[in-house]
Design a protein around this motif. Structure first.
Motif, PDB file in Angstrom:
ATOM      1  N   SER A  48      20.499  42.647 -34.656  1.00  0.00           N
ATOM      2  CA  SER A  48      19.914  43.001 -33.355  1.00  0.00           C
ATOM      3  C   SER A  48      20.769  42.503 -32.196  1.00  0.00           C
ATOM      4  O   SER A  48      20.641  42.977 -31.070  1.00  0.00           O
ATOM      5  CB  SER A  48      18.507  42.409 -33.233  1.00  0.00           C
ATOM      6  N   ALA A  49      21.652  41.533 -32.452  1.00  0.00           N
ATOM      7  CA  ALA A  49      22.531  40.979 -31.422  1.00  0.00           C
ATOM      8  C   ALA A  49      23.798  40.472 -32.102  1.00  0.00           C
ATOM      9  O   ALA A  49      23.835  40.294 -33.320  1.00  0.00           O
ATOM     10  CB  ALA A  49      21.843  39.844 -30.670  1.00  0.00           C
ATOM     11  N   SER A  50      24.834  40.243 -31.329  1.00  0.00           N
ATOM     12  CA  SER A  50      26.083  39.736 -31.888  1.00  0.00           C
ATOM     13  C   SER A  50      25.899  38.303 -32.387  1.00  0.00           C
ATOM     14  O   SER A  50      25.258  37.488 -31.718  1.00  0.00           O
ATOM     15  CB  SER A  50      27.187  39.775 -30.832  1.00  0.00           C
ATOM     16  N   VAL A  51      26.440  38.019 -33.556  1.00  0.00           N
ATOM     17  CA  VAL A  51      26.336  36.684 -34.142  1.00  0.00           C
ATOM     18  C   VAL A  51      27.677  36.290 -34.739  1.00  0.00           C
ATOM     19  O   VAL A  51      28.493  37.137 -35.093  1.00  0.00           O
ATOM     20  CB  VAL A  51      25.247  36.615 -35.233  1.00  0.00           C
ATOM     21  N   ALA A  52      27.889  34.987 -34.849  1.00  0.00           N
ATOM     22  CA  ALA A  52      29.098  34.471 -35.468  1.00  0.00           C
ATOM     23  C   ALA A  52      28.931  34.409 -36.981  1.00  0.00           C
ATOM     24  O   ALA A  52      27.805  34.387 -37.497  1.00  0.00           O
ATOM     25  CB  ALA A  52      29.407  33.076 -34.919  1.00  0.00           C
ATOM     26  N   GLY A  53      30.023  34.399 -37.698  1.00  0.00           N
ATOM     27  CA  GLY A  53      29.956  34.207 -39.134  1.00  0.00           C
ATOM     28  C   GLY A  53      29.302  32.870 -39.448  1.00  0.00           C
ATOM     29  O   GLY A  53      29.491  31.891 -38.724  1.00  0.00           O
ATOM     30  N   GLY A  54      28.525  32.834 -40.509  1.00  0.00           N
ATOM     31  CA  GLY A  54      27.832  31.615 -40.887  1.00  0.00           C
ATOM     32  C   GLY A  54      26.459  31.468 -40.279  1.00  0.00           C
ATOM     33  O   GLY A  54      25.727  30.521 -40.606  1.00  0.00           O
ATOM     34  N   ALA A  55      26.051  32.401 -39.391  1.00  0.00           N
ATOM     35  CA  ALA A  55      24.735  32.311 -38.756  1.00  0.00           C
ATOM     36  C   ALA A  55      23.629  32.645 -39.746  1.00  0.00           C
ATOM     37  O   ALA A  55      23.754  33.578 -40.532  1.00  0.00           O
ATOM     38  CB  ALA A  55      24.654  33.248 -37.559  1.00  0.00           C
ATOM     39  N   VAL A  56      22.546  31.879 -39.704  1.00  0.00           N
ATOM     40  CA  VAL A  56      21.356  32.181 -40.499  1.00  0.00           C
ATOM     41  C   VAL A  56      20.504  33.152 -39.691  1.00  0.00           C
ATOM     42  O   VAL A  56      20.154  32.870 -38.540  1.00  0.00           O
ATOM     43  CB  VAL A  56      20.559  30.908 -40.814  1.00  0.00           C
ATOM     44  N   LEU A  57      20.158  34.301 -40.292  1.00  0.00           N
ATOM     45  CA  LEU A  57      19.446  35.345 -39.565  1.00  0.00           C
ATOM     46  C   LEU A  57      18.063  35.582 -40.155  1.00  0.00           C
ATOM     47  O   LEU A  57      17.858  35.462 -41.366  1.00  0.00           O
ATOM     48  CB  LEU A  57      20.260  36.636 -39.590  1.00  0.00           C
ATOM     49  N   CYS A  58      17.112  35.929 -39.275  1.00  0.00           N
ATOM     50  CA  CYS A  58      15.705  36.071 -39.656  1.00  0.00           C
ATOM     51  C   CYS A  58      15.255  37.523 -39.528  1.00  0.00           C
ATOM     52  O   CYS A  58      15.881  38.328 -38.837  1.00  0.00           O
ATOM     53  CB  CYS A  58      14.829  35.200 -38.754  1.00  0.00           C
ATOM     54  N   SER A  59      14.138  37.844 -40.180  1.00  0.00           N
ATOM     55  CA  SER A  59      13.552  39.170 -40.023  1.00  0.00           C
ATOM     56  C   SER A  59      13.113  39.352 -38.580  1.00  0.00           C
ATOM     57  O   SER A  59      12.823  38.387 -37.873  1.00  0.00           O
ATOM     58  CB  SER A  59      12.366  39.347 -40.970  1.00  0.00           C
ATOM     59  N   THR A  60      13.058  40.606 -38.144  1.00  0.00           N
ATOM     60  CA  THR A  60      12.810  40.911 -36.744  1.00  0.00           C
ATOM     61  C   THR A  60      11.412  40.493 -36.279  1.00  0.00           C
ATOM     62  O   THR A  60      10.494  40.340 -37.095  1.00  0.00           O
ATOM     63  CB  THR A  60      12.996  42.422 -36.499  1.00  0.00           C
ATOM     64  N   LEU A  61      11.249  40.336 -34.981  1.00  0.00           N
ATOM     65  CA  LEU A  61       9.950  40.004 -34.403  1.00  0.00           C
ATOM     66  C   LEU A  61       8.971  41.158 -34.571  1.00  0.00           C
ATOM     67  O   LEU A  61       9.333  42.313 -34.340  1.00  0.00           O
ATOM     68  CB  LEU A  61      10.093  39.698 -32.904  1.00  0.00           C
ATOM     69  N   PRO A  62       7.738  40.888 -34.945  1.00  0.00           N
ATOM     70  CA  PRO A  62       6.740  41.965 -35.021  1.00  0.00           C
ATOM     71  C   PRO A  62       6.302  42.399 -33.625  1.00  0.00           C
ATOM     72  O   PRO A  62       6.387  41.621 -32.665  1.00  0.00           O
ATOM     73  CB  PRO A  62       5.581  41.314 -35.780  1.00  0.00           C
ATOM     74  N   THR A  63       5.853  43.643 -33.500  1.00  0.00           N
ATOM     75  CA  THR A  63       5.299  44.138 -32.241  1.00  0.00           C
ATOM     76  C   THR A  63       3.806  43.853 -32.226  1.00  0.00           C
ATOM     77  O   THR A  63       3.084  44.261 -33.138  1.00  0.00           O
ATOM     78  CB  THR A  63       5.543  45.656 -32.108  1.00  0.00           C
ATOM     79  N   LEU A  64       3.350  43.141 -31.211  1.00  0.00           N
ATOM     80  CA  LEU A  64       1.956  42.700 -31.156  1.00  0.00           C
ATOM     81  C   LEU A  64       0.981  43.852 -31.312  1.00  0.00           C
ATOM     82  O   LEU A  64       0.008  43.757 -32.067  1.00  0.00           O
ATOM     83  CB  LEU A  64       1.680  41.967 -29.839  1.00  0.00           C
ATOM     84  N   SER A  65       1.258  44.976 -30.633  1.00  0.00           N
ATOM     85  CA  SER A  65       0.306  46.095 -30.659  1.00  0.00           C
ATOM     86  C   SER A  65       0.284  46.824 -31.994  1.00  0.00           C
ATOM     87  O   SER A  65      -0.522  47.726 -32.193  1.00  0.00           O
ATOM     88  CB  SER A  65       0.632  47.086 -29.538  1.00  0.00           C
ATOM     89  N   HIS A  66       1.153  46.418 -32.922  1.00  0.00           N
ATOM     90  CA  HIS A  66       1.192  47.060 -34.234  1.00  0.00           C
ATOM     91  C   HIS A  66       0.700  46.127 -35.341  1.00  0.00           C
ATOM     92  O   HIS A  66       0.918  46.374 -36.517  1.00  0.00           O
ATOM     93  CB  HIS A  66       2.615  47.541 -34.541  1.00  0.00           C
ATOM     94  N   GLN A  67       0.012  45.066 -34.948  1.00  0.00           N
ATOM     95  CA  GLN A  67      -0.552  44.138 -35.916  1.00  0.00           C
ATOM     96  C   GLN A  67      -2.005  44.491 -36.215  1.00  0.00           C
ATOM     97  O   GLN A  67      -2.649  45.234 -35.477  1.00  0.00           O
ATOM     98  CB  GLN A  67      -0.454  42.708 -35.386  1.00  0.00           C
ATOM     99  N   SER A  68      -2.524  43.953 -37.315  1.00  0.00           N
ATOM    100  CA  SER A  68      -3.907  44.232 -37.700  1.00  0.00           C
ATOM    101  C   SER A  68      -4.871  43.756 -36.621  1.00  0.00           C
ATOM    102  O   SER A  68      -4.645  42.743 -35.959  1.00  0.00           O
ATOM    103  CB  SER A  68      -4.237  43.536 -39.021  1.00  0.00           C
ATOM    104  N   GLY A  69      -5.940  44.500 -36.445  1.00  0.00           N
ATOM    105  CA  GLY A  69      -6.912  44.194 -35.399  1.00  0.00           C
ATOM    106  C   GLY A  69      -6.599  44.868 -34.084  1.00  0.00           C
ATOM    107  O   GLY A  69      -7.422  44.881 -33.177  1.00  0.00           O
ATOM    108  N   ILE A  70      -5.384  45.461 -33.985  1.00  0.00           N
ATOM    109  CA  ILE A  70      -4.953  46.125 -32.751  1.00  0.00           C
ATOM    110  C   ILE A  70      -4.506  47.556 -33.040  1.00  0.00           C
ATOM    111  O   ILE A  70      -4.898  48.492 -32.346  1.00  0.00           O
ATOM    112  CB  ILE A  70      -3.813  45.344 -32.066  1.00  0.00           C
ATOM    113  N   PHE A  71      -3.688  47.725 -34.074  1.00  0.00           N
ATOM    114  CA  PHE A  71      -3.129  49.035 -34.391  1.00  0.00           C
ATOM    115  C   PHE A  71      -4.177  49.915 -35.062  1.00  0.00           C
ATOM    116  O   PHE A  71      -4.729  49.558 -36.103  1.00  0.00           O
ATOM    117  CB  PHE A  71      -1.913  48.880 -35.307  1.00  0.00           C
ATOM    118  N   ALA A  72      -4.458  51.071 -34.451  1.00  0.00           N
ATOM    119  CA  ALA A  72      -5.502  51.967 -34.952  1.00  0.00           C
ATOM    120  C   ALA A  72      -4.900  53.220 -35.576  1.00  0.00           C
ATOM    121  O   ALA A  72      -3.847  53.703 -35.153  1.00  0.00           O
ATOM    122  CB  ALA A  72      -6.433  52.370 -33.815  1.00  0.00           C
TER     123      ALA A  72
END
Length: 248
Positions: A48-72
Motif C-alpha cells: 500500500s506504500a513504499s517500504v524498505a527491504g526487511g520491513a515487517v508488513l501487516c494485512s490492510t486496515l478494515p473499512t469500518l462501514s464494512h464490518q458486522s453490525g454495519i454492513f447490510a
C-alpha cells in the motif's frame, strides 16, 4: 527476471515470470499465490506504500462501514452467487476481489465465502462469490466483507494489526511482490534483540524480542510470535538473520 527452477505451489508447479527480488507494477498472478524457494516460503502481495527491504508488513486496515453490525445486504437465496450490499462509503471496483464475505449472525453464522468480483458504488454494490451460498440469508447488517489479506499490506500497529510477512527487497507503493512468510529471513530489528530471542512485530515495521531466551523474562502482554533469533544478537536498526514463522 525469471523465478528459480525450484518454484512450486501447494499442488501444481506454476510458472510466474517474476523473481522474489523483483517488485512489479503489473500483477503477474493472483494475490496470495504461494511459492516455495528452497527452504523459504513466499506469498504474492501488493504494497500500500513504499517500504524498505526487511520491513515487517501487516494485512490492510478494515473499512469500518464494512464490518458486522454495519454492513447490510439484501435477502439472498441459497445457491446464489451474487449478493447486493449497501455501503455508506464509496468503494472502488474490485477492491474486495479475492477477499471474503462472511455472516456474523443468523442462520448462516460462521459461513465465509471468497469474493470473485465486486462492483463500485457509494451505496449499492454487487458482490459476486466463487461459490453459491450454502444457506439462505435474510436482509440486514449481520455481515461483513474484507480485503484479501495480501492486498495493500502495510507497516501496521504493534498491538492492533496482523503481521503477514517480510519484504525481501525494497518495494514501491502499489507494487506487487513476493512477501516472505517462513524460513530463514533478514528483517529489520526495531530495538536490540538478544541471541535466541523470540520475536514479534515491533513499531515502525520491524521485529522486537518477546522474551530473552536466557532469562525468559519480559514477556509481552500482547505478542504474536512471528520468528526467533539465531544465536546472533541484533542491534537496534539492524537487519539480522532470523527463522521466520508467520505463515507456512
Amino acid at each position: 527476471m525469471g523465478v528459480p527452477s525450484n518454484l512450486n505451489n501447494w499442488q501444481p508447479t506454476i510458472a510466474v515470470d517474476q523473481s522474489i527480488y523483483e517488485p512489479d507494477t503489473t500483477q503477474r498472478c493472483p494475490l496470495g499465490t504461494r511459492i516455495v524457494v528452497g527452504d523459504r516460503i513466499f506469498y504474492y502481495a501488493q504494497a500500500s506504500a513504499s517500504v524498505a527491504g526487511g520491513a515487517v508488513l501487516c494485512s490492510t486496515l478494515p473499512t469500518l462501514s464494512h464490518q458486522s453490525g454495519i454492513f447490510a445486504v439484501a435477502a439472498t437465496s441459497a445457491g446464489a452467487k451474487v449478493i447486493s450490499g449497501t455501503s455508506s462509503a464509496a468503494v472502488a471496483a474490485n477492491l474486495y476481489a479475492e477477499g471474503y464475505f462472511g455472516a456474523a449472525a443468523g442462520a448462516a453464522i460462521g459461513e465465509m465465502y471468497r469474493i470473485k468480483q465486486q462492483s463500485s458504488g457509494s451505496a449499492a454494490m454487487a458482490i459476486t462469490l466463487y461459490d453459491g451460498l450454502n444457506t439462505t440469508i435474510t436482509s440486514g447488517a449481520n455481515f461483513w466483507i474484507t480485503q484479501n489479506p495480501f492486498k495493500n499490506v502495510w507497516v501496521g500497529s504493534q498491538n492492533l494489526d496482523l503481521p503477514m510477512g517480510i519484504a525481501p527487497v525494497a518495494v514501491t507503493s502499489g507494487a506487487y511482490f513476493w512477501l516472505q512468510t517462513w524460513g530463514p529471513a533478514n528483517p529489520s530489528h526495531v530495538a536490540a534483540t538478544p541471541a535466541g530471542g523470540v520475536l514479534h512485530l515491533g513499531t515502525t515495521g520491524g521485529v522486537v524480542t518477546t522474551f530473552d531466551a536466557t532469562t525468559n523474562g519480559g514477556l509481552a502482554a500482547v505478542a504474536y510470535q512471528i520468528g526467533k533469533n539465531t544465536r546472533q544478537a541484533a542491534t537496534a536498526g539492524q537487519a539480522n538473520p532470523v527463522f521466520l514463522t508467520v505463515l507456512p
